[in-house]
Design an enzyme around this catalytic site. Structure first.
Site, PDB file in Angstrom:
ATOM      1  CD  GLU A  31      55.797 -46.239  58.735  1.00 43.64           C
ATOM      2  OE1 GLU A  31      56.041 -45.286  57.980  1.00 43.64           O
ATOM      3  OE2 GLU A  31      55.615 -47.410  58.324  1.00 43.64           O
ATOM      4  CG  ASP A  75      52.892 -45.313  55.693  1.00 41.13           C
ATOM      5  OD1 ASP A  75      54.029 -44.815  55.731  1.00 41.13           O
ATOM      6  OD2 ASP A  75      52.181 -45.303  54.669  1.00 41.13           O
TER       7      ASP A  75
END
Length: 255
Positions: free
Chosen positions: A133, A61
């Site tokens: 992610e 992320d």
């Protein structure tokens, strides 16, 4: 620390090998890639497994956010900070990431528990977005930042282009709320019209009320999806009706 590969069977190794070929990458440690594609529900039911993808998702992320921000800053030097932030929020949103994950067949590669499988977890947006992610995070850990950056850009540059050409998936709840607040000092109200199906396969029907006018009902597999569908009906109806307010809103939303 080196992670051993002996916990992966031949079929899984072949599957991950084909996926690496598709990505144009070769992981030094295949277990890291496998972990990126392992949901926590699988670990709960398979104690022999070596960990889930949550830590890699956390790292990925951050990598995604930095690469996206850097690309937008470099590519769109004439845009204000607010525009950059809005484009970035769309590009790194759960909806966008989940769609990318489906496009590259992450849903078929994910290891999920039997309970999560039965509830459709393999196709849940949050799980798919987190897995993508985690993939970025695993690439960063195993191959370094430049490889991870190239992988992220491969997927997000087309999404940036979609936003700039107004061909991206719209967040209708936000659009409708901005319209209501700006021109009517009001907010849409969403109400559950009906729920159907068992707990593990629920369908929601939602209505959207704005200025005493109902839109919907519209359906979705989650409350959020149903609200988006109802908001889309309201927003599109307002845009279709035209008028000065609708035209002003369209000009405000243009980049």
């Amino acid at each position: 620390m080196q992670i051993r590969n002996d916990s992966l069977n031949r079929e899984r190794l072949a599957t991950l090998g084909a996926f690496q070929k598709f990505l144009g990458l070769r992981f030094k440690n295949i277990e890291i890639l496998n972990r990126a594609l392992t949901h926590r529900s699988y670990i709960n039911e398979s104690p022999q497994s070596r960990g889930n993808n949550e830590r890699l998702e956390f790292l990925g992320d951050a990598v995604l956010g930095m690469v996206a921000a850097s690309e937008l800053f470099s590519k769109l030097g004439d845009k204000a900070e607010g525009d950059l932030a809005r484009i970035k929020s769309i590009v790194v949103s759960e909806d966008t990431l989940a769609a990318i994950a489906l496009d590259i067949n992450l849903d078929k590669l994910l290891l999920v528990g039997k309970g999560e499988e039965r509830s459709g977890g393999r196709n849940k947006k949050a799980i798919l977005a987190d897995a993508l992610e985690a993939l970025f995070g695993s690439c960063f850990v195993d191959l370094g930042f430049e490889k991870a950056r190239s992988l992220v850009l491969r997927f997000i540059v087309p999404e940036i282009d979609k936003v700039l050409s107004d061909k991206h998936k719209k967040d209708y709840k936000t659009l409708l709320q901005e319209y209501a607040q700006k021109w009517h000092k009001s907010c849409p109200v969403y109400t559950i019209y009906e729920k159907t199906g068992p707990d593990h396969d629920r369908t929601y029907m939602m209505t959207c009320m704005l200025l005493e006018k109902p839109y919907g009902p519209a359906s979705g597999k989650t409350k959020k999806e149903a609200e988006q569908a109802a908001a889309a009906l309201g927003y599109e109806a307002i845009m279709l009706a035209g008028g000065s307010e609708a035209q002003k809103l369209l000009s405000v939303k243009k980049l």
